[in-house]
Each structure stands twice: as structure tokens, then as C-alpha cells.
Write an enzyme that holds these catalytic residues in place. Structure first.
Site, short mmCIF file in Angstrom:
data_model
loop_
_atom_site.label_atom_id
_atom_site.label_comp_id
_atom_site.label_asym_id
_atom_site.label_seq_id
_atom_site.Cartn_x
_atom_site.Cartn_y
_atom_site.Cartn_z
N ASP A 135 151.52 45.43 115.29
CA ASP A 135 150.73 46.26 114.40
C ASP A 135 150.86 47.71 114.82
OD1 ASP A 135 149.12 46.67 112.20
OD2 ASP A 135 147.25 46.45 113.33
N HIS A 142 144.10 58.05 108.99
CA HIS A 142 143.30 57.02 109.66
C HIS A 142 143.12 57.35 111.14
CE1 HIS A 142 141.67 53.16 110.85
NE2 HIS A 142 142.66 53.00 111.71
N ASP A 242 144.10 43.30 107.93
CA ASP A 242 144.02 43.06 109.37
C ASP A 242 142.55 43.11 109.80
OD1 ASP A 242 144.99 42.59 111.90
OD2 ASP A 242 145.33 44.72 112.33
N LYS A 262 140.76 41.90 117.15
CA LYS A 262 141.82 41.97 116.15
C LYS A 262 142.49 40.63 115.90
CE LYS A 262 141.90 46.49 115.56
NZ LYS A 262 141.89 47.15 114.26
CA CA Z 1 145.46 47.02 112.20
#
Ligand code: CA
Length: 429
Positions: A135, A142, A242, A262
Site C-alpha cells: 500500500d 491526503h 482499505d 490496517k
Molecule cells: Ca491505505
């Protein structure tokens, strides 16, 4: 080899609803379970799923070098391994078979009954066996928003960010297709003001609006992929949510980065849209200042104009759109991500998946997570039923959709839609 499938005037003899994500110019690839409980590799036009295993057995791919069982598999990995030339031959052939001027399959009811399924007759599966999942963190907006919230508003980007497509290795075992519900995770958090952590359900479950690309076998160990060759090793893209637990993340991420916040769930849309299908929608990516190091310097348009949207639907309620973003905002491109990923010689395999990172745009209505949309929960969103959300609540369904549009052709990804369930409750003995 020309991309015959992309011509905007091309039409099919199959019915395609207005504003369908899947005109004959798309021809994505996926894996589905048929009404007879058989798993096959397929494509989609309009609201019809096409059984490529059956088409191949009936001889429609003869003279294309394919093994007999290439589509009779429960993942696309082997087909993806065959490489770009084969993907193009197969997409071009599917495009010919369903072209409005071609009567061969159109007039063969026996074959059609074997090859075509309506979408309610099938169940989409994970399209690839994902070996490794990486990722990235490639949206400047962001990264800036998160830096402002959690670090220093004056120095929101860390010093490496403008030089490196920052990323981390994720976990492929928890990647699920659209429609698979996920559970709120339990974990350790440090409540505000406390000096000792507590254990319990995450209170700050969030989505991350991302896209991901799927690779083919790209290199041998020790050999990097040059940035201007990188796209040759990208099979296609999916929508990607995600899932993230912000309170767990905040406590655990120092110093090695994301871990249990995550890897409890990540959701993808089931149809892989090829880079070839996305070719007409290329755009330049944001100007990079400072100029990246030479191995990351790219030529040509490496961005893609893909409209993205996220909605939240409470149980039994209506969906409310909470953000509209676009893949073109990505600062680091997929080509740069793949070049960087392999610059140390790291091997990339068929079926590996690389997430873009949360895709936030420049304005607050284009942010790609609840963390940013509600600014850490300080500004809750109001849904159409009047309820408010700081983060995602139990039984909410989060859906991401995405499409490109140009010259009256719309190429879309369908959706990735996922319900959040409450934490797992062990059965009492
Ligand atoms: Ca992510």
C-alpha cells in the site's frame, strides 16, 4: 498491436443499459461462480457475464496461443502471467465476438445458453490470488491533511515524501471482494489524556478511498523495472477500500508503520479493468517539485482521469454520497510506484496488488476518508436520514464507485460495497 476494442463508435449486439460501466469498450476480467456452481474466468458486457472457459472450449479463441485450461481456473494469475500481448489478443477477440456486425455467436442459441449469464445468476469471487500486497501513500493532499492533524501543520509533509513514493507491505490474507461483510476490529488504543492503553472495539473505523493495480510477473530478483517500462507489467485496476481503525493506528504505528489497524480487512471491486481499456482516459499527473531522482523521472501522460465516489448507507436506509474524488489527483503515478518498488531488486509476481493510498482531492468535499471529511470527528457529516457520522457505525454499508467518461464512452469499475459488522462475539460455553 492496435487497441481495436477502444473505438468509441463500437457497438455490441448485447443490450447495454444507458450509463452502464461495462460497454463493449471495457471488457474487464473477473472470476465467478456460475449457476451450476462452477468457477470460471469471465468478462462482462452490460449486465451479462461471459464465461470465457466455455467460449474457449467452443473454439472461439482458436489461433490465439492459450493453454486449454487457461480460463477454467479459480484465479486469473496464470492468464495474467501470459503477458500483455495475450491479454490484448483475448480482449480484441471478445470485442469481435460481441461486435454488432458479427452474427456467429449472436445466432447460435445453444452456444449463447452456455456462455452467457445474467448477473443475478453468478457470484463474483476474488479475481486473483494476491501474493503480496503493498500500500502506497501517494496523494499529496491526503498526506498533507494527515500531517496537519497528527504532526505539525507548518511541516505537514515529512521530509522524504516529495522524494519517495512512500509505502508499506500489507497483508493479502484479509483482502476480500465486494459484498463480503467485515467486522469491527478489537485492539489496543490509548485514550486521549490517558497514559496507559486500553483494549476493546475500535471506535474509529474508517474507509480509505483507494484504487489498486494488479501486476504480472515483472522481473527477476535483483533487477529493477525502469519507470517507462513499468506500465507494461500492470494488468489492470480495481476499486479498493482499505479499511482502517484510526484509534488503533494512532497508538501502534510508531516506529514501524501500519500494522493491525490496517490488516483486518481490505475490500476490492471484482472486475479488473485493464490499462488498455483505460488508455483513452490518460491525463498528465501533478507537476512534481522538486524533480524526482532520475530513476523516478517519467515521460508522457501517466495519470488517469477516473471519477470516484463514496457513499454510506445505514442499515435499512438510503445511501448518502459523502465524497467525490478523482484518481488524477495522485502525485506519484503507478509507473513511479512500481519503478520505486523494484529499484532495490525486489521481485514482483503475477497477482501482486499495489494500493494507491487514500485519494484525496484539493477541497474538503473531495477528501478520501472520514478522518479528513470530518477532520478527526470534529465536523460530523449528516446523512440523508438526518443521522450524523464521525466514523463508520455498525451495519453501515460503504460503497465506492468509479468510472471514466469521454466521447460518450463510459468505462467503469462497478463498485466495491461492504457492510461493517459489530465486533466478533465468542460463543458462550
Ligand atoms: Ca491505505
Amino acid at each position: 498491436m492496435p487497441l481495436k476494442t477502444n473505438h468509441p463508435e463500437k457497438k455490441t449486439w448485447l443490450p447495454v443499459p444507458v450509463n452502464s460501466d461495462f460497454p463493449i469498450q471495457n471488457i474487464p476480467f473477473g472470476v465467478f461462480l456460475t449457476r451450476d456452481d462452477i468457477i470460471t474466468i469471465g468478462s462482462r458486457i452490460g449486465d451479462y457475464a461471459i464465461d470465457l472457459g466455455a467460449l474457449h472450449q467452443l473454439g472461439y479463441f482458436k489461433d490465439i496461443p492459450l493453454t486449454d485450461d487457461i480460463f477454467l481456473q479459480d484465479t486469473l494469475n496464470d492468464f495474467i502471467s501470459d503477458g500483455k500481448k495475450t491479454w490484448r489478443l483475448v480482449r480484441n477477440r471478445i470485442s469481435e465476438i460481441f461486435d454488432i456486425t458479427n452474427n456467429v455467436l449472436k445466432n447460435n442459441d445453444d452456444h449463447k445458453s452456455i456462455v452467457l449469464f445474467t448477473m443475478d445468476e453468478i457470484e463474483m469471487q476474488l479475481p486473483v490470488q494476491i501474493g503480496d500486497y503493498t500500500d502506497f501513500y501517494s496523494s499529496k493532499e491526503h498526506a498533507t491533511n494527515v500531517g496537519k492533524m497528527f504532526r505539525d501543520p507548518e511541516n505537514a509533509l515529512l521530509p522524504n515524501w516529495l522524494h519517495i513514493p512512500v509505502g508499506y507491505h500489507g497483508r493479502s490474507s484479509s483482502i476480500v471482494p465486494s459484498g463480503t461483510a467485515v467486522r469491527r476490529p478489537m485492539g489496543q488504543t490509548l485514550p486521549t489524556g490517558a497514559d496507559q492503553p486500553i483494549f476493546g472495539p475500535s471506535k474509529l473505523v474508517d474507509f480509505e478511498l483507494e484504487m489498486a493495480f494488479i501486476t504480472t510477473d515483472a522481473n527477476v530478483l535483483g533487477e529493477p523495472i525502469p519507470v517507462d517500462e513499468a506500465e507494461n507489467y500492470i494488468f489492470g485496476m480495481v476499486l479498493f477500500n482499505d479499511w482502517s481503525a484510526r484509534d488503533i493506528q494512532k497508538w501502534e504505528y510508531v516506529p514501524l508503520g501500519p500494522f493491525l489497524a490496517k490488516n483486518f480487512a481490505s475490500s476490492i471491486s471484482p472486475w479488473i479493468v485493464t490499462l488498455d481499456a483505460l488508455e483513452p482516459f490518460r491525463v498528465g499527473s501533478p507537476v512534481q517539485t522538486p524533480k524526482p531522482l532520475p530513476y523516478l523521472q517519467q515521460t508522457g501522460k501517466k495519470g488517469f482521469d477516473i471519477n470516484l465516489e463514496v457513499s454510506i448507507k445505514p442499515e435499512g436506509g438510503k445511501a448518502t454520497t459523502v465524497t467525490k474524488s478523482n484518481f488524477k489527483y495522485m502525485y506519484w503515478t503507478m509507473a513511479q510506484q512500481l519503478a520505486h518498488h523494484t529499484i532495490n531488486g525486489c521481485k514482483v509476481n503475477s497477482g501482486d496488488m499495489m494500493g494507491s493510498g487514500t485519494i484525496s482531492g484539493p477541497t474538503p468535499d473531495t477528501y478520501g476518508s472520514m478522518l479528513e471529511l470530518t477532520w478527526r470527528g470534529e465536523k460530523p457529516l449528516t446523512l440523508e436520514d438526518g443521522s450524523t457520522r464521525k466514523f463508520i457505525e455498525d451495519y453501515d454499508t460503504v460503497a465506492i464507485t468509479g468510472y471514466c467518461q469521454k466521447d460518450n464512452v463510459r468505462i467503469g469499475f462497478g463498485e466495491v460495497s461492504t457492510k461493517l459488522l459489530p465486533v466478533f462475539q465468542p460463543k458462550k460455553k
